[in-house]
Design a protein around this motif. Structure first.
Motif, PDB file in Angstrom:
ATOM      1  N   CYS A  29       0.670  -1.502   0.148  1.00 43.57           N
ATOM      2  CA  CYS A  29       0.020   0.357  -0.455  1.00 43.57           C
ATOM      3  C   CYS A  29       1.218   1.083  -0.019  1.00 43.57           C
ATOM      4  O   CYS A  29       0.101   2.364   0.155  1.00 43.57           O
ATOM      5  N   GLU A  81       3.825   3.163  -5.369  1.00 41.27           N
ATOM      6  CA  GLU A  81       3.202   3.249  -6.564  1.00 41.27           C
ATOM      7  C   GLU A  81       3.173   4.012  -7.262  1.00 41.27           C
ATOM      8  O   GLU A  81       3.267   4.346  -8.508  1.00 41.27           O
ATOM      9  N   ARG A 113       2.842   4.438  -0.932  1.00 38.50           N
ATOM     10  CA  ARG A 113       1.770   5.828  -1.888  1.00 38.50           C
ATOM     11  C   ARG A 113       3.796   6.126  -2.876  1.00 38.50           C
ATOM     12  O   ARG A 113       3.411   6.621  -4.087  1.00 38.50           O
TER      13      ARG A 113
END
Length: 136
Positions: free
Chosen positions: A121, A126, A123
């Protein structure tokens, strides 16, 4: 004053390979050789290498250093060309600073977006891989 390549290197903080490179590309003249075939540098080479080192420390490219050396050899020439070269280089430095500031801002924003948790998860990950190459 006579210096060996090692002495010249120590006096200017320059690695021996760099001195040899500057000789190969013509920034430094080929030195005279002793009877034992050692390079023998004078105060002139010490001054020239110090000039080169300082210009390189200021971020001037090899080509810019070459141009500055050529200009410095023409002592009676108007210094407008030197000024123009320095101003052009300053513009390049300012552009690099702006690029680095934008990079810092982007990295700061990425770090600020981190909420903890797992890498799945994350960021930052990502943002680096927007096409989800890690999904599977």
């Amino acid at each position: 004053m006579a210096l060996t390549i090692g002495g010249l290197g120590r006096a200017t903080g320059t690695k021996i390979e760099t001195i040899r490179y500057y000789e190969r590309i013509g920034l430094l003249p080929k030195p005279v050789r002793t009877n034992g075939n050692y390079r023998d540098y004078s105060a002139a080479e010490l001054g020239r290498l110090s000039f080169i080192r300082r210009a390189r420390d200021l971020g001037f490219s090899i080509d810019q250093v070459r141009a500055l050396l050529t200009l410095s050899d023409e002592r009676r020439q108007d210094c407008a060309t030197v000024d123009a070269l320095a101003r052009t280089h300053l513009g390049e430095v300012e552009r690099k600073i702006a690029d680095l500031e934008a990079l810092r801002s982007e990295l700061s924003a990425l770090i600020a977006s981190c909420t903890g948790g797992t890498v799945a998860c994350c960021r930052i990950i990502e943002a680096l891989a927007p096409h989800a190459i890690f999904e599977g």
